[in-house]
Design a protein around this motif. Structure first.
Motif, PDB file in Angstrom:
ATOM      1  N   LEU A 133     -12.214  -4.278  -4.660  1.00 36.68           N
ATOM      2  CA  LEU A 133     -10.274  -5.047  -4.342  1.00 36.68           C
ATOM      3  C   LEU A 133      -8.779  -3.670  -4.687  1.00 36.68           C
ATOM      4  N   LEU A 134      -9.541  -2.479  -5.264  1.00 38.26           N
ATOM      5  CA  LEU A 134      -8.773  -2.127  -6.106  1.00 38.26           C
ATOM      6  C   LEU A 134      -8.944  -0.565  -6.583  1.00 38.26           C
ATOM      7  N   LEU A 135     -10.425  -0.340  -6.791  1.00 39.06           N
ATOM      8  CA  LEU A 135     -10.122   1.361  -7.321  1.00 39.06           C
ATOM      9  C   LEU A 135     -11.615   1.945  -5.665  1.00 39.06           C
ATOM     10  N   ARG A 136     -11.651   1.560  -5.059  1.00 37.16           N
ATOM     11  CA  ARG A 136     -12.376   1.626  -3.596  1.00 37.16           C
ATOM     12  C   ARG A 136     -11.690   2.479  -2.862  1.00 37.16           C
ATOM     13  N   PRO A 137     -11.034   1.999  -2.239  1.00 38.67           N
ATOM     14  CA  PRO A 137      -9.459   3.547  -1.592  1.00 38.67           C
ATOM     15  C   PRO A 137      -9.417   4.344  -2.315  1.00 38.67           C
ATOM     16  N   ASP A 138      -9.233   4.290  -3.479  1.00 39.44           N
ATOM     17  CA  ASP A 138      -8.660   5.570  -4.440  1.00 39.44           C
ATOM     18  C   ASP A 138      -9.949   6.338  -4.393  1.00 39.44           C
ATOM     19  N   ALA A 139     -11.299   5.380  -5.378  1.00 41.47           N
ATOM     20  CA  ALA A 139     -12.810   6.056  -5.756  1.00 41.47           C
ATOM     21  C   ALA A 139     -13.080   6.850  -4.245  1.00 41.47           C
ATOM     22  N   GLU A 140     -12.452   6.529  -3.078  1.00 41.13           N
ATOM     23  CA  GLU A 140     -13.455   6.965  -2.279  1.00 41.13           C
ATOM     24  C   GLU A 140     -12.120   8.311  -1.211  1.00 41.13           C
ATOM     25  N   GLY A 141     -11.221   8.477  -1.708  1.00 40.24           N
ATOM     26  CA  GLY A 141     -10.566   9.561  -1.012  1.00 40.24           C
ATOM     27  C   GLY A 141     -10.369  10.538  -1.858  1.00 40.24           C
ATOM     28  N   ASP A 142     -10.302  11.483  -1.224  1.00 41.19           N
ATOM     29  CA  ASP A 142     -10.246  12.944  -1.096  1.00 41.19           C
ATOM     30  C   ASP A 142      -9.024  13.493  -2.648  1.00 41.19           C
ATOM     31  N   TYR A 143      -7.781  13.374  -2.921  1.00 44.16           N
ATOM     32  CA  TYR A 143      -7.084  12.932  -3.685  1.00 44.16           C
ATOM     33  C   TYR A 143      -7.266  13.386  -5.216  1.00 44.16           C
ATOM     34  N   LEU A 144      -7.916  11.690  -5.439  1.00 43.06           N
ATOM     35  CA  LEU A 144      -8.399  11.666  -6.594  1.00 43.06           C
ATOM     36  C   LEU A 144      -9.706  12.521  -7.292  1.00 43.06           C
ATOM     37  N   GLN A 145     -10.380  12.397  -5.965  1.00 42.93           N
ATOM     38  CA  GLN A 145     -11.430  13.572  -6.494  1.00 42.93           C
ATOM     39  C   GLN A 145     -11.510  14.646  -6.764  1.00 42.93           C
ATOM     40  N   GLN A 146     -10.323  15.328  -6.154  1.00 44.43           N
ATOM     41  CA  GLN A 146     -10.301  17.014  -6.552  1.00 44.43           C
ATOM     42  C   GLN A 146      -8.733  17.178  -7.430  1.00 44.43           C
TER      43      GLN A 146
END
Length: 184
Positions: free
Chosen positions: A129-142
Motif C-alpha cells: 500500500l505505501l512503500l512499493r510505489p516509492d521503492a520502484e521509483g528511480d528517485y529513492l533508489q538513486q
C-alpha cells in the motif's frame, strides 16, 4: 532512557559497564541531533527499545496463546507507526523462537511463529500500500545509492566508497576526531 537502562542492567553484568552504556546512549550525537529535530526517529528508537525490553521480559515468563495473540497484534500494529521496527521485530522474533526452541516449549514456539506470521502479513500489506510505489521509483533508489556498501569492490571508486562508508560508521558512533575514530 529508562528502557535503555533496564535493558543494559539485564544484559551487562557489571555495574560500571551498565552506566557507561547508559552514558554513551544518553549523549550519543545522532540521538541528540534527532531529538532536537521534528522527525520520527525518537519514536523509532523508543519502539525498538520497547520491543527489545518486552522480548527480554517475555523470555523469563510463561508464554501461551494469549501472549502470542498480544505479540501478534501489537507488533503488526506498531509496524504502521515505525518502519525500522521491522528490523527489530526480525531480531526479537528470532531471539524468542530460539529461546522457546532451546526450552523445548513447542506451544510457545508455534505461538511465536504465529505472531511472526502476523508481522509478515502486516508488513506485506504496508509494503504493497505505501512503500512499493516509492521503492520502484528511480528517485529513492538513486538517493540512497551512495550509502550502500559495494558487495565486491573492484574499482578504486568502489574501494574509496567502502572506506568512506566504514569510516563514517565509526565516526558516527565514536566521534569525528582521528583519536576517537582510531579508538572506535
Amino acid at each position: 532512557l529508562y528502557l535503555f537502562y533496564r535493558i543494559a542492567t539485564d544484559l551487562i553484568p557489571s555495574f560500571p559497564a551498565q552506566w557507561m552504556a547508559v552514558w554513551i546512549f544518553s549523549f550519543h550525537g545522532q540521538l541528540l541531533r534527532y531529538a532536537t529535530e521534528c522527525k520520527q526517529y525518537g519514536a523509532d528508537v523508543f519502539a525498538a527499545l520497547l520491543f527489545i525490553y518486552l522480548a527480554l521480559a517475555q523470555s523469563r515468563r510463561p508464554f501461551g496463546w494469549k501472549q502470542a495473540f498480544g505479540w501478534a497484534l501489537f507488533g503488526a500494529a506498531m509496524i504502521w507507526f515505525s518502519m525500522p521496527l521491522v528490523f527489530v521485530l526480525s531480531g526479537v522474533g528470532i531471539y524468542l523462537l530460539f529461546h522457546f526452541w532451546k526450552r523445548k516449549d513447542r506451544k510457545a514456539f508455534w505461538g511465536m511463529g504465529m505472531a511472526i506470521a502476523a508481522w509478515l502479513l502486516s508488513f506485506g500489506l504496508f509494503f504493497l500500500l505505501l512503500l512499493r510505489p516509492d521503492a520502484e521509483g528511480d528517485y529513492l533508489q538513486q538517493y540512497h545509492q551512495p550509502y550502500f556498501l559495494p558487495l565486491l569492490p573492484g574499482t578504486i571508486a568502489e574501494w574509496s566508497q567502502l572506506g568512506k562508508l566504514l569510516l563514517g560508521l565509526v565516526g558516527d558512533f565514536a566521534g569525528p576526531t582521528l583519536v576517537a575514530q582510531t579508538v572506535g
